[in-house]
Write an enzyme that holds these catalytic residues in place. Structure first.
Site, PDB file in Angstrom:
ATOM      1  N   TRP A  47       0.809  -1.215   0.000  1.00 45.56           N
ATOM      2  CA  TRP A  47       0.000   0.000   0.000  1.00 45.56           C
ATOM      3  C   TRP A  47       0.841   1.264   0.000  1.00 45.56           C
ATOM      4  O   TRP A  47       0.534   2.232  -0.715  1.00 45.56           O
ATOM      5  CB  TRP A  47      -1.004  -0.004   1.156  1.00 45.56           C
ATOM      6  CG  TRP A  47      -2.130  -0.972   0.887  1.00 45.56           C
ATOM      7  CD1 TRP A  47      -2.393  -2.124   1.556  1.00 45.56           C
ATOM      8  CD2 TRP A  47      -3.100  -0.890  -0.170  1.00 45.56           C
ATOM      9  NE1 TRP A  47      -3.470  -2.763   0.994  1.00 45.56           N
ATOM     10  CE2 TRP A  47      -3.922  -2.034  -0.069  1.00 45.56           C
ATOM     11  CE3 TRP A  47      -3.344   0.028  -1.198  1.00 45.56           C
ATOM     12  CZ2 TRP A  47      -4.985  -2.286  -0.950  1.00 45.56           C
ATOM     13  CZ3 TRP A  47      -4.394  -0.213  -2.079  1.00 45.56           C
ATOM     14  CH2 TRP A  47      -5.208  -1.359  -1.950  1.00 45.56           C
ATOM     15  N   ASP A  79      -1.304   6.384   6.392  1.00 44.36           N
ATOM     16  CA  ASP A  79      -2.423   5.585   5.902  1.00 44.36           C
ATOM     17  C   ASP A  79      -2.730   4.547   6.979  1.00 44.36           C
ATOM     18  O   ASP A  79      -1.959   3.620   7.199  1.00 44.36           O
ATOM     19  CB  ASP A  79      -2.022   4.915   4.584  1.00 44.36           C
ATOM     20  CG  ASP A  79      -3.120   4.016   4.021  1.00 44.36           C
ATOM     21  OD1 ASP A  79      -4.165   3.839   4.689  1.00 44.36           O
ATOM     22  OD2 ASP A  79      -2.929   3.493   2.900  1.00 44.36           O
ATOM     23  N   LYS A  93     -12.456  -1.462   6.505  1.00 49.04           N
ATOM     24  CA  LYS A  93     -11.759  -2.462   7.318  1.00 49.04           C
ATOM     25  C   LYS A  93     -12.226  -2.391   8.771  1.00 49.04           C
ATOM     26  O   LYS A  93     -12.666  -3.374   9.332  1.00 49.04           O
ATOM     27  CB  LYS A  93     -10.248  -2.266   7.243  1.00 49.04           C
ATOM     28  CG  LYS A  93      -9.612  -2.888   6.012  1.00 49.04           C
ATOM     29  CD  LYS A  93      -9.501  -1.937   4.860  1.00 49.04           C
ATOM     30  CE  LYS A  93      -8.956  -2.619   3.616  1.00 49.04           C
ATOM     31  NZ  LYS A  93      -8.166  -1.732   2.792  1.00 49.04           N
TER      32      LYS A  93
HETATM   33  C1  LIG Z   1      -7.573  -1.239   1.737  1.00 51.20           C
HETATM   34  C2  LIG Z   1      -6.437  -0.288   1.825  1.00 51.20           C
HETATM   35  C3  LIG Z   1      -6.285   0.766   0.908  1.00 51.20           C
HETATM   36  C4  LIG Z   1      -7.228   0.984  -0.250  1.00 51.20           C
HETATM   37  O1  LIG Z   1      -8.414   1.441   0.216  1.00 51.20           O
HETATM   38  P1  LIG Z   1      -9.612   1.871  -0.783  1.00 51.20           P
HETATM   39  O2  LIG Z   1     -10.587   2.442   0.186  1.00 51.20           O
HETATM   40  O3  LIG Z   1     -10.058   0.656  -1.473  1.00 51.20           O
HETATM   41  O4  LIG Z   1      -9.066   2.896  -1.688  1.00 51.20           O
HETATM   42  C5  LIG Z   1      -5.227   1.621   1.090  1.00 51.20           C
HETATM   43  N1  LIG Z   1      -4.357   1.466   2.101  1.00 51.20           N
HETATM   44  C6  LIG Z   1      -4.468   0.466   2.989  1.00 51.20           C
HETATM   45  C7  LIG Z   1      -3.483   0.347   4.094  1.00 51.20           C
HETATM   46  C8  LIG Z   1      -5.511  -0.441   2.880  1.00 51.20           C
HETATM   47  O5  LIG Z   1      -5.631  -1.438   3.765  1.00 51.20           O
END
Ligand SMILES: *Cc1c(COP(=O)(O)O)cnc(C)c1O
Length: 374
Positions: free
Chosen positions: A102, A185, A209
């Site tokens: 990511w 993030d 999540k």
């Molecule tokens: C799932 C995830 C993403 C992507 O998220 P979207 O909402 O699908 O854009 C980005 N970073 C991390 C750490 C993730 O777990």
């Protein structure tokens, strides 16, 4: 109706009591004769919902008053572009730490933009020779090439695919110049433990999540960064304009905000994030202990100090055996255990909504599978 143990990485399981409440309120929210997703986002009912959601998430994360909380759309992925577009000025540079898929994607996406500023790689932990996954550890803080004039340092708090996590918000203290804001993030770790928000300039998370349904992105941004944000950014991704309009510049994802609000309230009932973190540690410890005690039948390759408490990836001896494991697990009532398609293997995602009993049930299955196939 029977619900099964859902180990999906995202969208992921939600607390059952939250879904029950949403079901009960779906057609008639609080006696108004309509569902909450059917009313104006500017009316008093939804205003009440979004204000309470913000107050609750502020309480849970102890967000200082000089931070703004935004409820946006576009997922975490849109933030990969929004961050440099808002915060990287023409004569400036930004540092990126790559510790998994990511953070790698965040750097790559930023690199596609016609930015006037410069993007720098502060560290890249990808090891093409590493077993199975390629990312297995965090860098030593001293080994990171940090620019003391950087507009920000971007990192990922929990690498959902590789299972590499930062557990200590003070991890970079000493190595990082205090004037450089850290942007994190936290899509797959937000609300899983108490967070020292003041150590970050901006925290963002896609909701699917650990917060609620997809379609919602939580952004927590320090006011001075918000004020400094560029003016030539499209309105929906402009932090400044979204903050000025209380996330109502255009129609927000109202139902997702409502459901997130129910999850926040549920978290408060679980003892807040300290209580949640204790449960999450127990779940992760049980799982890693079983993997480590299996004498190589199950293997997790991540350095112990950075093993994720949310996503536990592991391998069996062969891809064929892994496929058989997933097949049998599904038949036995476990969902979502296949690893991300880019790395294969198995991955058990154990977010807040997964109870200890779910992990214990999986451990029994794993022990049984090993007995038969080991
Ligand atoms: C799932 C995830 C993403 C992507 O998220 P979207 O909402 O699908 O854009 C980005 N970073 C991390 C750490 C993730 O777990």
């Amino acid at each position: 109706m029977s619900r099964i143990w859902n180990f999906s990485a995202g969208p992921a399981a939600l607390p059952e009591v939250v879904l029950q409440q949403a079901k009960e309120e779906l057609l008639d929210w609080h006696g108004i004769g309509a569902g909450i997703m059917e009313v104006s986002h500017r009316g008093k009912h939804f205003t009440e919902v979004i204000k309470e959601a913000e107050a609750d998430v502020r309480e849970l994360l102890v967000i200082p008053a000089h931070y703004r909380v935004l409820f946006l759309q576009g997922g975490a992925t849109l933030q990969f572009a929004a961050i440099p577009l808002n915060l990287l000025a023409a004569d400036a540079s930004a540092d990126y730490l790559i510790t998994g898929a990511w953070s790698k994607k965040a750097f790559a996406d930023a690199g596609k933009l016609p930015l006037a500023g410069k993007l720098c790689l502060a560290a890249n932990m990808e090891d093409k020779n590493a077993p199975a996954s390629g990312f297995t550890r965090l860098p030593e803080p001293e080994a990171i090439a940090l620019n003391e004039k950087a507009a920000y340092l971007h990192l990922c708090g929990n690498e959902t695919i590789h299972g590499v996590a930062i557990h200590d918000d003070a991890w970079l203290d000493g190595a990082l110049p205090s004037v450089v804001p850290v942007i994190a993030d936290m899509s797959s770790s937000i609300l899983s433990r108490p967070l020292d928000v003041a150590r970050y300039g901006l925290i963002y998370a896609g909701a699917q999540k650990n917060i609620g349904p997809s379609g919602l992105t939580l952004v927590i941004i320090r006011e001075d960064l918000c004020a400094r944000a560029a003016n030539n950014v499209p309105a929906p991704i402009s932090y400044k304009m979204q903050a000025e309009n209380d996330s109502m510049l255009n129609t927000p994802a109202t139902f997702a905000v409502y459901l997130a609000g129910l999850v926040f309230r549920w978290l408060k009932e679980q003892g807040g994030l300290t209580g949640m973190a204790a449960i999450n540690r127990v779940k992760a410890m049980k799982l890693y202990a079983a993997i480590d005690a299996s004498q190589g039948f199950y293997r997790n390759h991540v350095a112990i100090s950075c093993r994720s408490n949310m996503n536990v990836p592991f391998n069996l001896l062969t891809p064929e055996l892994e496929a058989e494991f997933v097949r049998e697990a599904e038949a036995a009532g476990f969902m979502g255990l296949e690893g991300h398609k880019s790395v294969g293997g198995i991955r058990a995602s154990i977010y807040n909504a997964m109870p200890v009993q779910g992990v214990e049930a999986l451990l029994l299955f794993m022990a049984d599978f090993m007995r038969r196939r080991g």
